[in-house]
Design an enzyme around this catalytic site. Structure first.
Site, PDB file in Angstrom:
ATOM      1  NE  ARG A  15      -1.072   2.412   2.978  1.00 18.75           N
ATOM      2  CZ  ARG A  15      -0.528   3.494   3.496  1.00 18.75           C
ATOM      3  NH1 ARG A  15      -0.477   4.628   2.810  1.00 18.75           N
ATOM      4  NH2 ARG A  15       0.003   3.473   4.716  1.00 18.75           N
ATOM      5  CG  ASP A  16       3.184   4.355   2.985  1.00 17.01           C
ATOM      6  OD1 ASP A  16       3.215   5.207   2.077  1.00 17.01           O
ATOM      7  OD2 ASP A  16       3.372   4.637   4.175  1.00 17.01           O
ATOM      8  CG  HIS A 207       3.872   4.829   9.182  1.00 23.40           C
ATOM      9  ND1 HIS A 207       3.162   3.840   8.534  1.00 23.40           N
ATOM     10  CD2 HIS A 207       4.233   5.700   8.209  1.00 23.40           C
ATOM     11  CE1 HIS A 207       3.098   4.110   7.242  1.00 23.40           C
ATOM     12  NE2 HIS A 207       3.749   5.229   7.016  1.00 23.40           N
ATOM     13  CG  HIS A 209       7.597   7.820   5.202  1.00 23.48           C
ATOM     14  ND1 HIS A 209       7.349   7.362   3.936  1.00 23.48           N
ATOM     15  CD2 HIS A 209       6.459   7.597   5.907  1.00 23.48           C
ATOM     16  CE1 HIS A 209       6.114   6.898   3.866  1.00 23.48           C
ATOM     17  NE2 HIS A 209       5.542   7.025   5.050  1.00 23.48           N
ATOM     18  CB  CYS A 240       2.556  10.488   1.374  1.00 25.50           C
ATOM     19  SG  CYS A 240       0.830  10.979   1.377  1.00 25.50           S
ATOM     20  CG  ASN A 249       6.782   3.390   4.266  1.00 23.34           C
ATOM     21  OD1 ASN A 249       6.385   3.617   3.138  1.00 23.34           O
ATOM     22  ND2 ASN A 249       6.046   3.591   5.338  1.00 23.34           N
TER      23      ASN A 249
HETATM   24  P1  HMG Z   1     -13.158  14.188  -2.505  1.00 21.34           P
HETATM   25  O1  HMG Z   1     -12.834  14.548  -3.902  1.00 21.34           O
HETATM   26  O2  HMG Z   1     -13.406  15.276  -1.517  1.00 21.34           O
HETATM   27  O3  HMG Z   1     -14.359  13.128  -2.420  1.00 21.34           O
HETATM   28  O4  HMG Z   1     -11.966  13.265  -1.974  1.00 21.34           O
HETATM   29  P2  HMG Z   1     -15.841  13.165  -2.915  1.00 21.34           P
HETATM   30  O5  HMG Z   1     -16.636  12.437  -1.880  1.00 21.34           O
HETATM   31  O6  HMG Z   1     -16.235  14.550  -3.318  1.00 21.34           O
HETATM   32  O7  HMG Z   1     -15.775  12.233  -4.229  1.00 21.34           O
HETATM   33  C1  HMG Z   1     -15.102  12.619  -5.399  1.00 21.34           C
HETATM   34  C2  HMG Z   1     -15.104  11.443  -6.380  1.00 21.34           C
HETATM   35  O8  HMG Z   1     -14.348  10.365  -5.830  1.00 21.34           O
HETATM   36  C3  HMG Z   1     -16.485  10.890  -6.641  1.00 21.34           C
HETATM   37  O9  HMG Z   1     -16.490  10.369  -7.955  1.00 21.34           O
HETATM   38  C4  HMG Z   1     -16.591   9.743  -5.673  1.00 21.34           C
HETATM   39  O10 HMG Z   1     -17.476   8.746  -6.112  1.00 21.34           O
HETATM   40  C5  HMG Z   1     -15.170   9.214  -5.662  1.00 21.34           C
HETATM   41  P3  HMG Z   1     -17.262  11.140  -9.140  1.00 21.34           P
HETATM   42  O11 HMG Z   1     -18.670  11.314  -8.668  1.00 21.34           O
HETATM   43  O12 HMG Z   1     -16.531  12.460  -9.296  1.00 21.34           O
HETATM   44  O13 HMG Z   1     -17.095  10.216 -10.311  1.00 21.34           O
HETATM   45  N1  HMG Z   1     -14.818   8.567  -4.384  1.00 21.34           N
HETATM   46  C6  HMG Z   1     -14.387   7.302  -4.301  1.00 21.34           C
HETATM   47  N2  HMG Z   1     -14.160   6.362  -5.228  1.00 21.34           N
HETATM   48  C7  HMG Z   1     -13.712   5.165  -4.781  1.00 21.34           C
HETATM   49  N3  HMG Z   1     -13.462   4.898  -3.476  1.00 21.34           N
HETATM   50  C8  HMG Z   1     -13.675   5.822  -2.519  1.00 21.34           C
HETATM   51  C9  HMG Z   1     -14.157   7.087  -2.932  1.00 21.34           C
HETATM   52  N4  HMG Z   1     -14.469   8.214  -2.255  1.00 21.34           N
HETATM   53  C10 HMG Z   1     -14.883   9.106  -3.170  1.00 21.34           C
HETATM   54  N5  HMG Z   1     -13.415   5.549  -1.243  1.00 21.34           N
HETATM   55  C11 HMG Z   1     -11.251  11.423  -0.629  1.00 21.34           C
HETATM   56  C12 HMG Z   1     -11.972  12.753  -0.656  1.00 21.34           C
HETATM   57  C13 HMG Z   1     -11.015  11.074   0.823  1.00 21.34           C
HETATM   58  C14 HMG Z   1     -12.132  10.379  -1.286  1.00 21.34           C
HETATM   59  C15 HMG Z   1      -9.920  11.573  -1.409  1.00 21.34           C
HETATM   60  O14 HMG Z   1      -9.230  12.676  -0.920  1.00 21.34           O
HETATM   61  C16 HMG Z   1      -9.025  10.366  -1.291  1.00 21.34           C
HETATM   62  O15 HMG Z   1      -9.347   9.295  -1.759  1.00 21.34           O
HETATM   63  N6  HMG Z   1      -7.834  10.539  -0.662  1.00 21.34           N
HETATM   64  C17 HMG Z   1      -6.886   9.454  -0.469  1.00 21.34           C
HETATM   65  C18 HMG Z   1      -5.488   9.981  -0.465  1.00 21.34           C
HETATM   66  C19 HMG Z   1      -4.526   8.859  -0.174  1.00 21.34           C
HETATM   67  O16 HMG Z   1      -4.791   7.696  -0.378  1.00 21.34           O
HETATM   68  N7  HMG Z   1      -3.337   9.245   0.330  1.00 21.34           N
HETATM   69  C20 HMG Z   1      -2.303   8.299   0.661  1.00 21.34           C
HETATM   70  C21 HMG Z   1      -2.596   7.532   1.913  1.00 21.34           C
HETATM   71  S1  HMG Z   1      -2.249   8.432   3.425  1.00 21.34           S
HETATM   72  C22 HMG Z   1      -0.562   8.155   3.680  1.00 21.34           C
HETATM   73  O17 HMG Z   1       0.119   7.661   2.816  1.00 21.34           O
HETATM   74  C23 HMG Z   1       0.036   8.426   5.039  1.00 21.34           C
HETATM   75  C24 HMG Z   1       0.264   7.154   5.861  1.00 21.34           C
HETATM   76  O18 HMG Z   1       1.132   6.237   5.187  1.00 21.34           O
HETATM   77  C25 HMG Z   1       0.877   7.502   7.222  1.00 21.34           C
HETATM   78  C26 HMG Z   1       2.111   8.382   7.138  1.00 21.34           C
HETATM   79  O19 HMG Z   1       3.039   8.106   6.351  1.00 21.34           O
HETATM   80  O20 HMG Z   1       2.126   9.358   7.904  1.00 21.34           O
HETATM   81  C27 HMG Z   1      -1.071   6.434   6.125  1.00 21.34           C
HETATM   82 MG    MG Z   2       3.337   6.392   5.151  1.00 21.16          MG
END
Ligand code: HMG
Ligand code: MG
Length: 297
Positions: A15-16, A207, A209, A240, A249
């Site tokens: 995933r990450d 966690h 990086h 990220c 990571n």
């Molecule tokens: P948004 O644009 O505000 O969401 O995004 P929305 O509800 O307005 O939806 C927009 C569109 O996305 C719509 O489609 C929804 O259907 C679709 P449209 O009508 O335009 O065709 N949608 C989805 N589709 C599939 N699955 C879903 C979903 N939700 C909405 N779950 C949202 C808000 C949260 C969805 C967006 O910002 C998002 O997906 N963000 C994810 C970002 C991400 O994955 N970042 C990396 C992970 S975090 C990380 O790496 C840190 C970590 O490792 C810890 C660390 O290192 O500190 C965990």
């Molecule tokens: Mg991370």
């Protein structure tokens, strides 16, 4: 410390690691990676993320990946879920454990999940309710615990506040993420100690990086402070997409070597893990970021 004390490694490479790869990794290779990791003795392999494919195209095949994994007995395969839509997609393919992800920095929260911290907690509430109803375990991430790519310094009290809120909402474990890898051991330990003042240490994970080469040192300091769950990614993949400058990571191979040196049990076969890291490097077409992997060439 007793020599047999166990440290649980949460492998986050599929995933990450893969969420930030420029080249899209094929679904079959993702499934193969997860199956190989599960065969190393790792007890938890974070498999994918049911996030919006518009935001993270690398995770668009989450359902196919999860469905294709040979669920090995005794291995947990959590997935990231940002909202109810993601929860429903995950449940449709039988996911049994999820992780919600918030941040200690307002600016990062907005960039990563398009919500303020308060809005994100409101968004997680129905996900946690549904998970409780369905008997699904929920982990919580707090990102940017030692610095934010947009706002810089992040007050420790904000980390404590968000970690406490996620724990109170029902997350069984809170993973504290140094998303951009700016932390150093004393700061990392001070942050962990502050959170452990409000959330039991047994419910905390770290966690790191490795952007500034501090990740192994930070993990060692946090192990000394009492944490017993460590996130890591095979081959040191990762970053990220919404944290400019965030590099990989901490490598799982390097954590296994560290744990061996510190006398902790972990259950992972280092040789099999190294072989898996090399296989992944060949798929990605680039060198491993794991120092241990390179040293054992
Ligand atoms: P948004 O644009 O505000 O969401 O995004 P929305 O509800 O307005 O939806 C927009 C569109 O996305 C719509 O489609 C929804 O259907 C679709 P449209 O009508 O335009 O065709 N949608 C989805 N589709 C599939 N699955 C879903 C979903 N939700 C909405 N779950 C949202 C808000 C949260 C969805 C967006 O910002 C998002 O997906 N963000 C994810 C970002 C991400 O994955 N970042 C990396 C992970 S975090 C990380 O790496 C840190 C970590 O490792 C810890 C660390 O290192 O500190 C965990
Ligand atoms: Mg991370």
């Amino acid at each position: 410390m007793s020599a047999t004390e166990f440290v649980r490694i949460v492998e986050v490479g599929p995933r990450d690691g893969l969420q930030n790869e420029k080249a899209l990794v094929g679904t079959a290779d993702k499934i193969a990676l997860i199956d190989k990791l599960a065969a190393t003795g790792l007890g938890t392999v974070e498999a994918t993320a049911f996030v919006s494919p518009k935001w993270v195209p690398q995770m668009a095949d989450a359902a196919e990946v999860y469905a294709g994994v040979a669920k090995r007995e005794g291995v947990r395969y959590p997935v990231l879920v940002p909202n109810l839509q993601g929860y429903e997609r995950a449940r449709a393919v039988g996911v049994a454990e999820i992780a919600v992800f918030g941040a200690a920095s307002e600016a990062f929260s907005k960039a990563n999940i398009n919500a303020s911290i308060a809005e994100s907690l409101e968004r997680f509430a129905p996900v946690l309710e549904a998970a409780k109803r369905d008997g699904v375990a929920v982990r919580g991430y707090v990102s940017t615990v030692l610095g934010c790519p947009y706002q810089g310094a992040v007050p420790v009290r904000e980390v404590v506040r968000v970690a406490k809120a996620l724990h109170a909402m029902g997350c069984y474990e809170i993973s504290l993420g140094d998303t951009i890898g700016v932390g150093t051991p004393r700061k990392a330990r001070a942050m962990l100690d502050a959170v452990a003042g409000e959330v039991p240490m047994a419910a905390l994970a770290v966690h790191f990086h490795d952007t500034y080469g501090q990740a192994v040192g930070n993990v060692a300091a946090c192990l000394e402070a009492g944490v017993r769950v460590v996130d890591a990614a095979v081959s040191g993949t990762g970053g990220c997409p919404y944290a400019k400058g965030a590099s990989g990571n901490v490598a799982t191979e390097d954590i296994v070597y560290l744990l061996d040196g510190m006398g902790f049990a972990h259950g992972v076969d280092l040789d099999v893990l190294i072989a898996t890291g090399r296989w992944l490097s060949s798929v990605l077409g680039r060198e491993s970021m794991s120092k241990v992997n390179r040293a054992k060439q």
